[in-house]
Design a protein around this motif. Structure first.
Motif, PDB file in Angstrom:
ATOM      1  N   THR A  80       1.022  -1.179   0.129  1.00 40.86           N
ATOM      2  CA  THR A  80      -0.048  -0.159   0.235  1.00 40.86           C
ATOM      3  C   THR A  80       0.836   1.215  -0.069  1.00 40.86           C
ATOM      4  O   THR A  80       0.496   2.303  -0.400  1.00 40.86           O
ATOM      5  CB  THR A  80      -0.895   0.089   1.322  1.00 40.86           C
ATOM      6  OG1 THR A  80      -1.886  -1.159   1.111  1.00 40.86           O
ATOM      7  CG2 THR A  80      -1.823   1.235   1.137  1.00 40.86           C
ATOM      8  N   ASP A  81       1.896   1.232   0.845  1.00 38.63           N
ATOM      9  CA  ASP A  81       3.113   2.657   0.893  1.00 38.63           C
ATOM     10  C   ASP A  81       3.402   2.598  -0.574  1.00 38.63           C
ATOM     11  O   ASP A  81       3.678   3.710  -0.967  1.00 38.63           O
ATOM     12  CB  ASP A  81       4.033   2.031   1.864  1.00 38.63           C
ATOM     13  CG  ASP A  81       3.601   2.175   3.011  1.00 38.63           C
ATOM     14  OD1 ASP A  81       2.094   2.537   3.494  1.00 38.63           O
ATOM     15  OD2 ASP A  81       4.355   1.735   4.227  1.00 38.63           O
TER      16      ASP A  81
ATOM     17  N   ARG B 132       0.954   4.121  -2.890  1.00 37.89           N
ATOM     18  CA  ARG B 132       0.488   5.445  -2.577  1.00 37.89           C
ATOM     19  C   ARG B 132       1.605   6.525  -3.075  1.00 37.89           C
ATOM     20  O   ARG B 132       1.401   7.428  -3.694  1.00 37.89           O
ATOM     21  CB  ARG B 132       0.240   5.852  -1.243  1.00 37.89           C
ATOM     22  CG  ARG B 132      -1.034   5.159  -0.477  1.00 37.89           C
ATOM     23  CD  ARG B 132      -0.910   5.220   1.007  1.00 37.89           C
ATOM     24  NE  ARG B 132      -2.127   5.821   1.558  1.00 37.89           N
ATOM     25  CZ  ARG B 132      -2.058   6.171   2.756  1.00 37.89           C
ATOM     26  NH1 ARG B 132      -0.962   6.217   3.596  1.00 37.89           N
ATOM     27  NH2 ARG B 132      -2.874   6.740   3.218  1.00 37.89           N
ATOM     28  N   THR B 133       2.913   5.923  -2.789  1.00 41.60           N
ATOM     29  CA  THR B 133       4.011   6.784  -3.278  1.00 41.60           C
ATOM     30  C   THR B 133       4.015   6.823  -4.757  1.00 41.60           C
ATOM     31  O   THR B 133       4.276   8.114  -5.236  1.00 41.60           O
ATOM     32  CB  THR B 133       5.313   5.912  -2.751  1.00 41.60           C
ATOM     33  OG1 THR B 133       5.219   5.850  -1.314  1.00 41.60           O
ATOM     34  CG2 THR B 133       6.535   6.904  -2.759  1.00 41.60           C
TER      35      THR B 133
ATOM     36  N   LEU C 114      -1.736  12.749  -0.138  1.00 45.43           N
ATOM     37  CA  LEU C 114      -1.555  11.509   0.732  1.00 45.43           C
ATOM     38  C   LEU C 114      -2.176  11.559   2.115  1.00 45.43           C
ATOM     39  O   LEU C 114      -2.825  10.624   2.852  1.00 45.43           O
ATOM     40  CB  LEU C 114       0.078  11.598   1.353  1.00 45.43           C
ATOM     41  CG  LEU C 114       0.975  11.089  -0.102  1.00 45.43           C
ATOM     42  CD1 LEU C 114       2.403  11.049   0.677  1.00 45.43           C
ATOM     43  CD2 LEU C 114       0.703   9.553  -0.087  1.00 45.43           C
TER      44      LEU C 114
ATOM     45  N   MET D 137      -5.919  10.570   1.415  1.00 45.44           N
ATOM     46  CA  MET D 137      -5.715   9.230   1.404  1.00 45.44           C
ATOM     47  C   MET D 137      -5.861   8.611   2.808  1.00 45.44           C
ATOM     48  O   MET D 137      -6.572   7.462   3.074  1.00 45.44           O
ATOM     49  CB  MET D 137      -4.773   8.563   0.319  1.00 45.44           C
ATOM     50  CG  MET D 137      -5.150   8.670  -1.027  1.00 45.44           C
ATOM     51  SD  MET D 137      -3.659   8.133  -1.783  1.00 45.44           S
ATOM     52  CE  MET D 137      -2.392   9.220  -1.782  1.00 45.44           C
ATOM     53  N   ASN D 138      -4.862   9.140   3.713  1.00 46.42           N
ATOM     54  CA  ASN D 138      -4.680   8.577   4.827  1.00 46.42           C
ATOM     55  C   ASN D 138      -6.157   8.903   5.992  1.00 46.42           C
ATOM     56  O   ASN D 138      -6.515   8.192   6.657  1.00 46.42           O
ATOM     57  CB  ASN D 138      -3.682   9.351   5.621  1.00 46.42           C
ATOM     58  CG  ASN D 138      -3.217   8.530   6.878  1.00 46.42           C
ATOM     59  OD1 ASN D 138      -3.238   7.506   6.875  1.00 46.42           O
ATOM     60  ND2 ASN D 138      -3.156   9.289   7.980  1.00 46.42           N
TER      61      ASN D 138
END
Length: 702
Positions: A448-449, A452-453, A500, A503-504
Motif C-alpha cells: 500500500t505504501d 501511494r508513493t 497523501l 488518502m490517509n
C-alpha cells in the motif's frame, strides 16, 4: 582439470575451468555493501561512464554492469543494490542476495565504509558464511585519518581470514591492488588465517574457531551441526550446508520453504534470528576493540552541521532555502550560458534557410526543416545549460550526504500521513526524473505504501518540466522568473502531501514501521561521480531531443500544416480542429486556446514536447532571445493570455498526467493496467481541480 563448485541456492554445478593449471580468463565480480559506503563511486572509478544499465531478469530492479581488463583477465563487474544484510525484506535486498548466491559470481568485493566499520561488518560476517571468495575493499580511509583513528590492517585480516585492501574511491587509490586481490582470491573459499580468541565463548568440540571467522555459542553450534547433517542426507548436492542451517535457525521464509528438514520442529523450536544477530554484534565489538585505535575520536563537523540541518524547527526552512539556491543557480547562471546556445541556434536557422533557398527547395520543405525540426528540437536544446546546472546541484547534494537527511527530517510529517519518511526519498528523486523515482518506491516494504508513493511522486516537478517554466516565466514574469518556477516545486510537494493526507483520512492508516535510515558523514562529493551522474542525465536529455522530440516536432508540423483541404493555413489544419475540440475542457482553467490544448496533449509523449510544440504552433517563432519572448508575450496578451493564464499553464503542466515513460514504469512496478489508468486519471483530475481553483480565484482578485 575441472573443479566442481555446487550452486548455493539450487544445487546446480558451476565449473571453474582450468587449462594447464591456469584459470579461465573471465571473472565475474559482484560489488556489495551498505548504502552510502562509496560502492557506486568505487564501481564508477573502474568503469567510468561506460556502464550497461538494465533490469534484473523478471524483476524491475536496476542492474548496473561494466567490464575492465586487468592482469590479462577480463573482469565483469556488477554493482548490486545497497543493503545492510542478506535477510531479504525489500526487493533490492532480495535481488542482491539471490545474485550473490547464484553461480554467476566468482568473487564478492565487500565495500566497507572504514569510518563506520562497526555497522558495515554485520554484512561482512554474513558474506563470509556464504562460502564464496570474499575480498574487502576498505573505503573512506581518509575520513578515518581525519578523525584521528587508526585501523590495524594486519590484525583485521587475521580475525576475518580474507584479504583487506584499503582503497580510496574518491582519490582512485588502491584500485589495481583490489582487482589483483580479487583475481588471486577467486578460488579461496576457506579463510586464509584465523587468529582470534573468542574469549566470550567456550571452545567448541569440533574446533570451529579454526574453520570459521564467526563462531556462535555451543547451543547454536550444536544445532547447526545437527541441521547440517540432516541437510547433507536430504540435499546432498547442496553447497554450503552451514549457511542454510543458519537460515533455517532464523526461520528464513525462502530457505524454510525450499529446504524443509524432517526434524525441524525438534531442532528449530523457535526463531534464533535475534540470538544470531546479537552474537554477531558481540564478535563485531571484539573486532572493533582489537583493530580500531582512538575509536572515541570523531570529526565534529558532521555533528555541528546536523545541529542545523536536522534541527526540529530549522531543518525544513533550511531545506527550502537550499532548494531556492539550486533554482537560483539553475536560472541565473543557466540563463547566462543559455544565451550562447540561442545565438548558435539563430545562426543555424539562418544558414539552413539561406542554404535551402539556394538549393531551390520549396517553401514547404523549408518550413518543415526550419520551423518544424530546427525550431522544435533546437528550442529544447537551448535549455541544456539550465538542465545541466539542475542535475549538477542535485548530484552534489546527493553525493555529499544531505539527501538522506531530507528523508529523516520529513519523517514526522510522513508518519502523520501514514507513511515512513523513507517514502519521501522517491519523491525527492522525482525532482530529477519520475522514472527512477517510481522505481525507487520498491524499497518500501508495504504494498500500500508503494502504491501511494507511486501515485503522488509524479507531482514532484521533474527536470523535463523545467523548459516549460523557463519559457513562460521568462515571458510573463521576467523580473521574478526564478520565484515563479520555484513555486512550482513547492506546490508539487504540497499537492503530493495533501493527496497523501486525503488518502490517509479515508483509510485511517497509521505508520507502524519506524524509519531506519543511515545518516552518513558529510563528505566532499566526488567530481567523477557527479560528472558521470550529470553526463548520464544529459545524454538521456539529448537522446530524447534526438528521438521523441524530433519525431514529435515533425508530427506536430504535419498536423498543423495539413488539413482536410491539404497543405495550407494552420488555422484550418487537423491540429487546429483537434485543439478547438478540446478548448471547452481547458477554458475553465484559463487554457482555452487551441494551441495550448494541443501542446499539452503532445506533452504526454515527453514534457519537453510542450515547449517544442508551442514553438511549432506559433509558426516556428524564434523564442531564443529576450526580445522575441517579449514579442510573443505581447501576441498572447492581445488575445487575452495574461500572466495568470501563464501561471496556470505552468501549474497544469506540473500536475497533469506524466510522460509516457513514467506511465510505463508505473505499470511495470504495479503489474496492473487498472492501477496505471487510475493513476493517470487521478493526476489529470487533481491538475484540473487545482488549476481551476487558482484561475477562478485569481480572476476575481486580479
Amino acid at each position: 582439470m575441472e573443479q566442481d563448485v555446487s550452486n548455493a541456492s539450487s544445487g546446480r554445478k558451476h565449473l571453474h575451468r582450468y587449462r594447464h593449471g591456469i584459470a579461465h580468463k573471465d571473472l565475474t565480480v559482484a560489488f556489495i555493501g551498505n548504502p552510502n559506503c562509496g560502492k557506486t563511486t568505487l564501481f564508477n572509478a573502474y568503469t567510468g561512464a561506460n556502464l550497461k544499465v538494465a533490469n534484473w531478469p523478471g524483476v524491475t530492479v536496476e542492474k548496473v554492469e561494466g567490464s575492465v581488463v586487468d592482469h590479462g583477465v577480463t573482469i565483469h563487474l556488477v554493482d548490486l543494490p545497497g543493503t545492510y544484510s542478506l535477510t531479504s525484506y525489500t526487493m533490492e535486498e532480495q535481488v542482491s542476495r539471490n545474485f550473490i548466491l547464484s553461480d554467476e559470481v566468482d568473487v564478492i568485493i565487500d565495500v566497507v565504509d572504514a569510518s563506520a566499520l562497526e555497522r558495515n561488518l554485520y554484512l561482512t560476517l554474513q558474506l563470509l558464511e556464504l562460502g564464496k571468495p570474499v575480498v574487502m575493499a576498505l573505503n573512506m580511509m581518509d575520513i578515518v585519518e581525519k578523525r584521528g583513528m587508526e585501523i590495524d590492517l594486519h590484525r583485521l585480516p587475521e580475525m576475518l581470514g580474507i584479504p583487506i585492501i584499503p582503497v580510496s574511491a574518491l582519490k582512485r587509490r588502491g584500485l589495481s591492488v583490489l582487482l589483483h586481490a580479487a583475481i588471486h582470491h577467486r578460488d579461496h573459499v576457506h579463510p586464509d588465517r584465523l587468529v582470534h580468541d573468542h574469549s566470550s565463548h567456550t571452545r567448541h568440540r569440533h574446533n570451529h574457531h579454526s574453520e570459521f571467522a564467526m563462531v556462535y555459542s555451543d547451543l547454536l553450534e550444536d544445532k547447526i551441526d545437527v541441521i547440517k547433517e540432516q541437510l547433507k542426507l536430504q540435499y546432498p548436492q547442496m553447497f554450503n550446508h552451514r549457511w542454510h542451517a543458519l537460515k533455517l535457525l532464523e526461520q528464513d521464509a525462502e530457505v524454510t520453504r525450499n529446504y524443509p528438514i524432517d526434524e525441524k520442529g525438534r531442532i528449530v523450536d523457535r526463531s534464533y534470528e535475534t540470538d544470531i544477530i546479537n552474537q554477531k554484534y558481540d564478535f563485531i565489538e571484539e573486532i572493533i576493540h582489537e583493530v580500531v585505535v582512538n575509536r572515541e575520536e570523531k570529526v565534529a563537523a558532521t555533528e555541528y552541521a546536523d545541529r542545523i540541518l536536522t534541527n526540529r524547527w530549522l531543518s525544513i526552512p533550511v531545506f527550502l532555502l537550499i532548494m531556492a539556491g539550486v533554482f537560483f543557480l539553475t536560472f541565473y547562471v543557466g540563463d547566462y550560458l543559455k544565451s550562447y546556445f540561442e545565438l548558435a541556434l539563430d545562426v543555424i536557422s539562418a544558414q539552413a534557410t539561406s542554404g535551402l533557398t539556394l538549393l531551390g527547395a520549396n517553401d514547404m520543405l523549408i518550413s518543415l526543416v526550419v520551423e518544424g525540426i530546427i525550431a522544435g528540437v533546437g528550442g529544447i536544446l537551448t535549455f541544456l545549460p539550465n538542465i545541466c546546472i539542475l542535475f549538477l546541484t542535485l548530484a552534489f547534494l546527493e553525493d555529499s550526504g544531505y539527501m538522506s537527511r531530507v528523508a529523516f527530517i520529513m519523517n514526522d510529517i510522513m508518519e502523520r500521513l501514514g507513511l515512513s519518511g523513507r517514502a519521501f526519498i522517491p519523491m525527492i528523486l522525482g525532482f530529477g526524473c519520475s522514472v527512477p523515482a517510481i522505481m525507487a518506491s520498491r524499497a518500501l516494504e508495504n504494498k500500500t505504501d508503494r502504491y501511494r508513493t507511486m501515485l503522488v511522486t509524479p507531482f514532484m516537478s521533474c527536470s523535463a518540466r523545467l523548459p516549460i517554466y523557463i519559457l513562460f516565466s521568462g515571458m510573463f514574469f521576467p523580473q521574478n522568473s526564478m520565484l515563479a518556477a520555484y513555486s512550482m516545486y513547492i506546490i508539487g510537494i504540497v499537492v503530493a502531501l495533501l493527496s497523501l493526507l486525503g488518502m490517509n483520512l479515508v483509510e485511517k492508516r497509521t505508520q507502524e514501521n519506524a524509519l531506519l535510515i543511515e545518516l552518513p558523514e558529510y563528505k566532499r562529493p566526488s567530481s567523477r561521480t557527479v560528472g558521470i551522474y550529470v553526463w548520464e542525465k544529459v545524454k538521456d536529455y539529448l537522446s530524447r531531443a534526438g528521438t521523441i522530440i524530433f519525431a514529435a516536432s515533425i508530427i506536430m508540423w504535419f498536423i498543423l500544416n495539413f488539413g482536410p483541404g491539404g497543405y495550407g493555413e494552420m488555422t484550418n489544419s487537423y491540429g487546429a480542429l483537434m485543439g478547438k475540440w478540446l478548448v471547452p475542457i481547458f477554458a475553465p482553467i484559463g487554457l482555452g486556446y487551441w494551441q495550448i490544448s494541443l501542446a499539452l496533449i503532445a506533452g504526454i509523449s515527453a514534457k519537453e514536447v510542450v515547449v517544442s510544440s508551442f514553438v511549432v504552433l506559433f509558426d516556428g517563432l524564434n523564442i531564443n532571445s529576450g526580445a522575441a519572448l517579449m514579442s510573443l508575450a505581447g501576441t498572447l496578451g492581445s488575445v487575452g493570455f495574461t500572466p495568470l493564464n501563464a501561471y496556470c499553464m505552468m501549474l497544469f503542466s506540473l500536475l497533469y498526467i506524466p510522460c509516457a515513460a513514467t506511465l510505463a514504469t508505473v505499470h511495470s512496478e504495479s503489474h496492473s493496467w487498472k492501477w496505471t489508468i487510475f493513476s493517470a486519471v487521478f493526476q489529470i483530475a487533481v491538475a484540473w481541480i487545482v488549476t481551476f481553483i487558482v484561475y477562478q480565484v485569481g480572476s476575481r482578485i486580479l
